[in-house]
Motif scaffolding. Structure first.
Motif, PDB file in Angstrom:
ATOM      1  N   THR A   1      13.598   4.535   7.382  1.00 56.46           N
ATOM      2  CA  THR A   1      12.587   3.626   6.845  1.00 56.46           C
ATOM      3  C   THR A   1      12.483   3.798   5.337  1.00 56.46           C
ATOM      4  O   THR A   1      12.651   4.897   4.806  1.00 56.46           O
ATOM      5  N   VAL A   2      12.193   2.685   4.666  1.00 57.51           N
ATOM      6  CA  VAL A   2      11.908   2.691   3.221  1.00 57.51           C
ATOM      7  C   VAL A   2      10.425   2.414   3.058  1.00 57.51           C
ATOM      8  O   VAL A   2       9.934   1.364   3.462  1.00 57.51           O
ATOM      9  N   ARG A   3       9.701   3.377   2.497  1.00 53.92           N
ATOM     10  CA  ARG A   3       8.258   3.263   2.346  1.00 53.92           C
ATOM     11  C   ARG A   3       7.867   3.146   0.871  1.00 53.92           C
ATOM     12  O   ARG A   3       8.593   3.610  -0.010  1.00 53.92           O
ATOM     13  N   ALA A   4       6.717   2.542   0.623  1.00 50.67           N
ATOM     14  CA  ALA A   4       6.193   2.432  -0.734  1.00 50.67           C
ATOM     15  C   ALA A   4       5.612   3.781  -1.150  1.00 50.67           C
ATOM     16  O   ALA A   4       4.721   4.300  -0.480  1.00 50.67           O
ATOM     17  N   PRO A   5       6.102   4.372  -2.245  1.00 46.86           N
ATOM     18  CA  PRO A   5       5.570   5.672  -2.665  1.00 46.86           C
ATOM     19  C   PRO A   5       4.168   5.582  -3.258  1.00 46.86           C
ATOM     20  O   PRO A   5       3.474   6.597  -3.352  1.00 46.86           O
ATOM     21  N   ALA A   6       3.752   4.390  -3.677  1.00 42.26           N
ATOM     22  CA  ALA A   6       2.421   4.200  -4.257  1.00 42.26           C
ATOM     23  C   ALA A   6       2.013   2.749  -4.066  1.00 42.26           C
ATOM     24  O   ALA A   6       2.852   1.884  -3.802  1.00 42.26           O
ATOM     25  N   ALA A   7       0.730   2.503  -4.192  1.00 43.34           N
ATOM     26  CA  ALA A   7       0.239   1.131  -4.107  1.00 43.34           C
ATOM     27  C   ALA A   7       0.634   0.364  -5.364  1.00 43.34           C
ATOM     28  O   ALA A   7       0.693   0.920  -6.459  1.00 43.34           O
ATOM     29  N   GLY A   8       0.928  -0.905  -5.192  1.00 40.38           N
ATOM     30  CA  GLY A   8       1.337  -1.719  -6.333  1.00 40.38           C
ATOM     31  C   GLY A   8       1.872  -3.067  -5.905  1.00 40.38           C
ATOM     32  O   GLY A   8       1.564  -3.558  -4.813  1.00 40.38           O
ATOM     33  N   SER A   9       2.694  -3.652  -6.784  1.00 41.50           N
ATOM     34  CA  SER A   9       3.280  -4.973  -6.534  1.00 41.50           C
ATOM     35  C   SER A   9       4.787  -4.895  -6.698  1.00 41.50           C
ATOM     36  O   SER A   9       5.292  -4.139  -7.537  1.00 41.50           O
ATOM     37  N   ILE A  10       5.499  -5.690  -5.908  1.00 46.09           N
ATOM     38  CA  ILE A  10       6.954  -5.747  -5.979  1.00 46.09           C
ATOM     39  C   ILE A  10       7.357  -6.671  -7.131  1.00 46.09           C
ATOM     40  O   ILE A  10       6.979  -7.841  -7.165  1.00 46.09           O
TER      41      ILE A  10
ATOM     42  N   LYS B   1       0.840  -1.191   0.000  1.00 44.14           N
ATOM     43  CA  LYS B   1       0.000   0.000   0.000  1.00 44.14           C
ATOM     44  C   LYS B   1       0.877   1.244   0.000  1.00 44.14           C
ATOM     45  O   LYS B   1       2.041   1.184   0.384  1.00 44.14           O
ATOM     46  N   ALA B   2       0.296   2.351  -0.406  1.00 43.06           N
ATOM     47  CA  ALA B   2       1.033   3.611  -0.425  1.00 43.06           C
ATOM     48  C   ALA B   2       1.423   4.000   0.996  1.00 43.06           C
ATOM     49  O   ALA B   2       0.589   3.999   1.906  1.00 43.06           O
ATOM     50  N   GLY B   3       2.702   4.324   1.218  1.00 46.91           N
ATOM     51  CA  GLY B   3       3.195   4.722   2.531  1.00 46.91           C
ATOM     52  C   GLY B   3       3.548   3.570   3.444  1.00 46.91           C
ATOM     53  O   GLY B   3       4.019   3.800   4.574  1.00 46.91           O
ATOM     54  N   GLU B   4       3.370   2.354   3.019  1.00 45.78           N
ATOM     55  CA  GLU B   4       3.675   1.197   3.870  1.00 45.78           C
ATOM     56  C   GLU B   4       5.183   1.063   4.076  1.00 45.78           C
ATOM     57  O   GLU B   4       5.970   1.226   3.141  1.00 45.78           O
ATOM     58  N   VAL B   5       5.592   0.755   5.326  1.00 48.39           N
ATOM     59  CA  VAL B   5       7.009   0.562   5.647  1.00 48.39           C
ATOM     60  C   VAL B   5       7.453  -0.787   5.111  1.00 48.39           C
ATOM     61  O   VAL B   5       6.873  -1.824   5.443  1.00 48.39           O
ATOM     62  N   LEU B   6       8.499  -0.772   4.290  1.00 46.46           N
ATOM     63  CA  LEU B   6       8.984  -2.003   3.668  1.00 46.46           C
ATOM     64  C   LEU B   6      10.282  -2.497   4.292  1.00 46.46           C
ATOM     65  O   LEU B   6      10.553  -3.694   4.279  1.00 46.46           O
ATOM     66  N   ALA B   7      11.094  -1.589   4.816  1.00 47.83           N
ATOM     67  CA  ALA B   7      12.380  -1.974   5.412  1.00 47.83           C
ATOM     68  C   ALA B   7      12.901  -0.806   6.242  1.00 47.83           C
ATOM     69  O   ALA B   7      12.356   0.309   6.191  1.00 47.83           O
TER      70      ALA B   7
END
Length: 358
Positions: free
Chosen positions: A170-179, A86-92
């Motif tokens: 923190t590394v966050r997702a800039p937009a919703a999508g798939s890795i 999701k957008a803004g989700e913490v990934l690492a």
């Protein structure tokens, strides 16, 4: 008298006709002379819709590389290829001595700015008291107010710098999508700006295709068509959104097509191959029976009936419509072409160049 079954009689008849046809061809006699049907057909002009055909693949319009802002040690990585985010989700998270040193420095800068602001506020209060008692001047009061405003701005700047340093952890997702892919692992020492993953934003897919030869010159932005996926799945309406200004290494012209439907079907996923048909403007072309076309040494011909006899004419075929084929160039409307046994008549002089085998 020999008795034959109906199947044997038909087989013997076919062999007799084939032998007669071969004998007539070797003798140079046009086979259509033996037929009662009219051997010539007049080419007629008709409006023919222009279509372009190609193969395409569903691809992301663009991907987003997820990078570190500063150097550090990667930790808390929770994504793998195919993860939905999701957008803004913490990934690492980014940790390590360098990151801790940066945070400590920013916190110290904030503490110093706040101390300066506090001192400037006290100095301003003293100046106001002295000004009311007529022990200070307006100039000194204005200078104290300017110092207090500058100290307050410095505090806001230090707070923003500390917030930025913390966000770099923190590394966050800039937009919703798939890795799409992951290029790093927990515990890895990363440099500033190093990519750790690639994100495909949700809903940002299109069809990438290549058109070759003369068809590429007919491409226009806004052309519509249909993309049919390989295997199961109904065709979907698409339109040309972009045309590459340069040729690819294989000589093709790359194009990008977007779906016209607001909600793409379930098969609309990255990597799906399919066939593409684009609809161009209709064009007036000459049509002849398909059986009138003759292929000889890589070129197409028709036999044109003239007062001096049947003459071969080189043509460039266009799209086919049932039993008729459009002629892009080489023939005019109204000309008579041989439509019966044209191929055999074209090669009727083969007997003069025939050498029997040893």
């Amino acid at each position: 008298m020999e008795r034959l079954t109906p199947r044997q009689r038909r087989a013997r008849g076919r062999r007799a006709v084939s032998a007669l046809a071969a004998a007539l061809m070797l003798a140079g006699v046009p086979l259509r002379a033996c037929a009662g049907a009219e051997p010539y057909v007049a080419a007629h002009e008709q409006s023919v819709p222009q279509t372009l055909r190609a193969y395409g693949q569903v691809e992301p319009i663009a991907t987003v590389p997820l990078r570190t802002v500063d150097a550090g040690t990667l930790s808390g990585l929770r994504i793998v290829a195919g993860s939905a985010v999701k957008a803004g989700e913490v990934l690492a998270r980014i940790a390590g001595p360098r990151m801790r040193a940066l945070l400590i420095a920013r916190e110290q800068q904030l503490q110093a700015a706040r101390a300066h602001e506090s001192a400037a506020g006290k100095a301003l209060a003293i100046e106001l008291h002295q000004f009311d008692a007529q022990l200070s001047t307006r100039q000194a009061l204005d200078a104290a107010r300017a110092e207090q405003a500058s100290a307050h701005a410095a505090v806001r700047t230090a707070e923003a710098a500390l917030h930025e340093a913390r966000s770099q952890q923190t590394v966050r997702a800039p937009a919703a999508g798939s890795i799409l892919s992951v290029q790093a692992a927990n515990g890895e020492q990363l440099g500033a700006g190093q990519a750790i993953a690639t994100l495909q934003p949700a809903g940002r897919l299109w069809v990438r295709a290549a058109v070759y030869g003369a068809d590429a010159a007919r491409l226009r932005v806004g052309m519509t068509g249909r993309f049919k996926p390989s295997g199961e799945g109904a065709a979907m309406a698409v339109k040309v959104a972009a045309i590459s200004p340069a040729l690819a290494a294989d000589g093709g012209t790359r194009i990008g097509l977007l779906p016209t439907a607001p909600k793409p079907p379930s098969w609309w996923v990255n990597g799906r191959w399919g066939s593409l048909v684009l609809e161009g403007p209709a064009q007036r072309m000459v049509l002849v029976p398909t059986q009138a076309l003759i292929l000889d040494r890589g070129h197409w011909w028709v036999l044109v009936h003239t007062p001096a006899g049947d003459k071969p004419r080189a043509v460039v075929p266009g799209p086919a419509q049932g039993w008729w084929t459009a002629i892009a160039s080489g023939l005019s409307a109204g000309q008579q072409v041989v439509a019966t046994d044209a191929f055999l008549d074209y090669h009727r002089g083969i007997a003069r160049h025939y050498t029997p085998p040893d």
